[in-house]
Design a protein around this motif. Sequence first.
Motif, PDB file in Angstrom:
ATOM      1  N   ALA A 245       1.290  -1.575   0.108  1.00  0.00           N
ATOM      2  CA  ALA A 245       0.300  -0.030  -0.079  1.00  0.00           C
ATOM      3  C   ALA A 245       0.929   1.547  -0.011  1.00  0.00           C
ATOM      4  CB  ALA A 245      -0.961   0.187   0.956  1.00  0.00           C
ATOM      5  N   GLY A 246       0.218   2.122  -0.875  1.00  0.00           N
ATOM      6  CA  GLY A 246       1.253   3.546  -1.173  1.00  0.00           C
ATOM      7  C   GLY A 246       2.412   3.641  -1.368  1.00  0.00           C
ATOM      8  N   SER A 247       2.408   3.120  -1.933  1.00  0.00           N
ATOM      9  CA  SER A 247       4.038   2.615  -2.021  1.00  0.00           C
ATOM     10  C   SER A 247       3.915   2.317  -3.675  1.00  0.00           C
ATOM     11  CB  SER A 247       4.954   0.869  -2.487  1.00  0.00           C
ATOM     12  OG  SER A 247       6.166   1.382  -2.924  1.00  0.00           O
ATOM     13  N   GLY A 248       5.292   3.139  -4.264  1.00  0.00           N
ATOM     14  CA  GLY A 248       5.474   3.836  -5.995  1.00  0.00           C
ATOM     15  C   GLY A 248       6.663   2.982  -6.554  1.00  0.00           C
ATOM     16  N   HIS A 249       6.828   2.656  -7.794  1.00  0.00           N
ATOM     17  CA  HIS A 249       7.663   1.672  -8.061  1.00  0.00           C
ATOM     18  C   HIS A 249       8.815   1.421  -7.439  1.00  0.00           C
ATOM     19  CE1 HIS A 249       9.164  -1.136 -11.377  1.00  0.00           C
ATOM     20  NE2 HIS A 249      10.646   0.172 -11.565  1.00  0.00           N
ATOM     21  N   LEU A 250       9.759   1.970  -6.561  1.00  0.00           N
ATOM     22  CA  LEU A 250      10.732   1.789  -6.612  1.00  0.00           C
ATOM     23  C   LEU A 250      10.844   1.152  -4.684  1.00  0.00           C
ATOM     24  CD1 LEU A 250      12.981   4.231  -7.146  1.00  0.00           C
ATOM     25  CD2 LEU A 250      12.936   2.574  -8.317  1.00  0.00           C
ATOM     26  N   VAL A 251       9.900   0.358  -4.538  1.00  0.00           N
ATOM     27  CA  VAL A 251       9.162  -0.205  -3.486  1.00  0.00           C
ATOM     28  C   VAL A 251      10.514  -0.395  -2.293  1.00  0.00           C
ATOM     29  CG1 VAL A 251       8.096  -2.289  -2.104  1.00  0.00           C
ATOM     30  CG2 VAL A 251       7.750  -1.369  -4.724  1.00  0.00           C
ATOM     31  N   PRO A 252      11.341  -1.145  -2.716  1.00  0.00           N
ATOM     32  CA  PRO A 252      12.837  -1.287  -1.148  1.00  0.00           C
ATOM     33  C   PRO A 252      13.390   0.013  -1.168  1.00  0.00           C
ATOM     34  CG  PRO A 252      13.465  -1.953  -3.302  1.00  0.00           C
ATOM     35  CD  PRO A 252      12.015  -1.393  -3.862  1.00  0.00           C
ATOM     36  N   LEU A 253      12.959   1.610  -1.758  1.00  0.00           N
ATOM     37  CA  LEU A 253      12.613   2.866  -1.278  1.00  0.00           C
ATOM     38  C   LEU A 253      12.359   3.791  -0.858  1.00  0.00           C
ATOM     39  CD1 LEU A 253      15.346   4.977  -1.263  1.00  0.00           C
ATOM     40  CD2 LEU A 253      14.427   6.025  -3.615  1.00  0.00           C
ATOM     41  N   GLU A 254      10.751   3.038  -1.626  1.00  0.00           N
ATOM     42  CA  GLU A 254       8.980   3.833  -0.738  1.00  0.00           C
ATOM     43  C   GLU A 254       8.731   2.966   1.127  1.00  0.00           C
ATOM     44  OE1 GLU A 254       6.262   6.901  -2.625  1.00  0.00           O
ATOM     45  OE2 GLU A 254       7.748   6.228  -4.653  1.00  0.00           O
ATOM     46  N   ARG A 255       8.509   1.842   1.009  1.00  0.00           N
ATOM     47  CA  ARG A 255       8.134   0.631   1.323  1.00  0.00           C
ATOM     48  C   ARG A 255       9.355  -0.146   2.125  1.00  0.00           C
ATOM     49  NH1 ARG A 255       4.904   4.676   2.747  1.00  0.00           N
ATOM     50  NH2 ARG A 255       2.828   4.801   1.969  1.00  0.00           N
ATOM     51  N   PRO A 256      10.559   0.344   2.708  1.00  0.00           N
ATOM     52  CA  PRO A 256      11.298  -0.750   2.585  1.00  0.00           C
ATOM     53  C   PRO A 256      10.989  -1.693   4.000  1.00  0.00           C
ATOM     54  CG  PRO A 256      12.632   1.204   3.654  1.00  0.00           C
ATOM     55  CD  PRO A 256      11.199   1.511   2.704  1.00  0.00           C
ATOM     56  N   ILE A 257      10.004  -1.431   5.124  1.00  0.00           N
ATOM     57  CA  ILE A 257       9.794  -1.921   6.121  1.00  0.00           C
ATOM     58  C   ILE A 257       8.512  -2.988   5.469  1.00  0.00           C
ATOM     59  CG2 ILE A 257       8.306  -1.911   8.197  1.00  0.00           C
ATOM     60  CD1 ILE A 257       9.783   1.027   8.599  1.00  0.00           C
ATOM     61  N   GLU A 258       7.542  -2.821   5.280  1.00  0.00           N
ATOM     62  CA  GLU A 258       6.538  -3.578   4.471  1.00  0.00           C
ATOM     63  C   GLU A 258       6.599  -4.323   3.604  1.00  0.00           C
ATOM     64  OE1 GLU A 258       4.559   0.211   5.985  1.00  0.00           O
ATOM     65  OE2 GLU A 258       6.280  -0.376   4.578  1.00  0.00           O
ATOM     66  N   LEU A 259       7.861  -3.510   2.373  1.00  0.00           N
ATOM     67  CA  LEU A 259       8.627  -4.907   2.012  1.00  0.00           C
ATOM     68  C   LEU A 259       9.919  -6.334   2.959  1.00  0.00           C
ATOM     69  CD1 LEU A 259       9.537  -5.904  -1.435  1.00  0.00           C
ATOM     70  CD2 LEU A 259      10.975  -4.152  -1.058  1.00  0.00           C
ATOM     71  N   THR A 260      10.405  -5.804   3.496  1.00  0.00           N
ATOM     72  CA  THR A 260      11.370  -6.327   4.767  1.00  0.00           C
ATOM     73  C   THR A 260       9.928  -7.550   4.549  1.00  0.00           C
ATOM     74  OG1 THR A 260      12.564  -5.132   4.822  1.00  0.00           O
ATOM     75  CG2 THR A 260      12.402  -7.128   6.676  1.00  0.00           C
ATOM     76  N   ASP A 261       8.771  -7.093   5.654  1.00  0.00           N
ATOM     77  CA  ASP A 261       8.306  -7.552   6.028  1.00  0.00           C
ATOM     78  C   ASP A 261       7.722  -9.412   4.990  1.00  0.00           C
ATOM     79  OD1 ASP A 261       8.025  -6.884   8.225  1.00  0.00           O
ATOM     80  OD2 ASP A 261       6.869  -5.447   8.143  1.00  0.00           O
ATOM     81  N   ALA A 262       7.282  -8.417   3.872  1.00  0.00           N
ATOM     82  CA  ALA A 262       6.818  -9.325   3.068  1.00  0.00           C
ATOM     83  C   ALA A 262       7.374 -10.849   2.897  1.00  0.00           C
ATOM     84  CB  ALA A 262       5.921  -8.924   1.824  1.00  0.00           C
ATOM     85  N   LEU A 263       8.765 -10.121   2.442  1.00  0.00           N
ATOM     86  CA  LEU A 263       9.836 -10.599   1.943  1.00  0.00           C
ATOM     87  C   LEU A 263      10.720 -12.018   2.841  1.00  0.00           C
ATOM     88  CD1 LEU A 263      12.521  -8.519  -0.495  1.00  0.00           C
ATOM     89  CD2 LEU A 263      10.428  -9.442  -0.995  1.00  0.00           C
ATOM     90  N   ARG A 264      10.738 -11.464   4.159  1.00  0.00           N
ATOM     91  CA  ARG A 264      10.738 -12.030   5.655  1.00  0.00           C
ATOM     92  C   ARG A 264       9.948 -13.287   5.454  1.00  0.00           C
ATOM     93  NH1 ARG A 264      10.477  -8.960   9.827  1.00  0.00           N
ATOM     94  NH2 ARG A 264      12.821  -8.018   9.606  1.00  0.00           N
ATOM     95  N   GLN A 265       8.875 -12.954   5.318  1.00  0.00           N
ATOM     96  CA  GLN A 265       7.345 -14.222   5.392  1.00  0.00           C
ATOM     97  C   GLN A 265       7.143 -15.107   4.344  1.00  0.00           C
ATOM     98  OE1 GLN A 265       3.876 -12.802   7.321  1.00  0.00           O
ATOM     99  NE2 GLN A 265       4.534 -10.826   7.910  1.00  0.00           N
ATOM    100  N   PHE A 266       7.717 -14.399   3.523  1.00  0.00           N
ATOM    101  CA  PHE A 266       7.738 -15.283   2.233  1.00  0.00           C
ATOM    102  C   PHE A 266       8.559 -16.315   2.732  1.00  0.00           C
ATOM    103  CE2 PHE A 266       8.655 -16.268  -2.165  1.00  0.00           C
ATOM    104  CZ  PHE A 266       8.774 -16.956  -2.655  1.00  0.00           C
ATOM    105  N   PHE A 267      10.088 -15.945   2.496  1.00  0.00           N
ATOM    106  CA  PHE A 267      11.436 -16.765   2.756  1.00  0.00           C
ATOM    107  C   PHE A 267      11.666 -17.717   3.627  1.00  0.00           C
ATOM    108  CE2 PHE A 267      12.659 -13.413  -0.438  1.00  0.00           C
ATOM    109  CZ  PHE A 267      13.446 -13.941  -1.514  1.00  0.00           C
ATOM    110  N   THR A 268      10.848 -17.458   4.315  1.00  0.00           N
ATOM    111  CA  THR A 268      11.044 -18.158   5.493  1.00  0.00           C
ATOM    112  C   THR A 268       9.081 -18.773   5.902  1.00  0.00           C
ATOM    113  OG1 THR A 268      10.203 -16.556   7.541  1.00  0.00           O
ATOM    114  CG2 THR A 268      12.498 -16.434   7.711  1.00  0.00           C
TER     115      THR A 268
END
Length: 281
Positions: A245-268
Amino acid sequence: MSGAVRELFVPASTGALHALEFGRDTGEYPPLICLHGVTGSAWLWHDVAQELGKTRRVIALDLRGHGESYWPELHAYLTDDHIDDLETLVQSLDLPLFDLAGLSWGALIAIGYTARARARVRQLAVVDVEPNFERGEKEVDARPTFFQHRIAALNYERKANPMASDALLDMYAFHSIRPIVGGWERKHDPFFFSCWPFRRDNYWNALREIDRHMLFVHGERSFVRGAVMRQMAASARRGKFCEIAGSGHLVPLERPIELTDALRQFFTTVGSITANTDCAD
């Protein structure tokens, strides 16, 4: 504040590849390799890599022609060329198994690599990209090539990425330029001001063939079409869609916390995404 960042230089075909390394091997999870998009750099992944690096080794690569990696003389910038570089990095670091996360062009490189060497890739996250393009490789929007002052580069990045934190944006902007006489220029090959070779690509068939778990992450405010990314997830054998939610194209730059949460849960936890994002099978 951030933890230690180590710089790696790996010999490649006609130069050296540069990468940033975060965290360390813990034995709990395999290493994670992160890939940026056109005109970006490894520093785009800094905040995400710092967090994920608390439990695993994370490597963010500067693509050829970007950052501190080499610039090939003959503009060898097809996606397959970048896939070759990724293979060089993997072999040099002796990584028999790893996870992949790619943004934009980096996501296409990740898809192409996984289709080529799927035995090495455990899971794959595709962040904000479509598998083919309506615009041609020469249809590149104009963007500044020169800044008189560093603050001008920062202001440009702020306008392009309004949701990014000041600290991360300042770091990313600083590492995206280099000093020249009279000012600062972009730290990527000028070739990319007029040509984006990945616009030739079509990865629909590759997506259907890959038998690994794949997470498709879309930035809600991005120009990338969410409906297409949902279709990508549906086309993949083991695909899951997630919208930040709320992110533009550069998701790691604009929403790093939310992206980290999604990646952590996916990869673990394969198949279980419960972050504050819109995620679905």
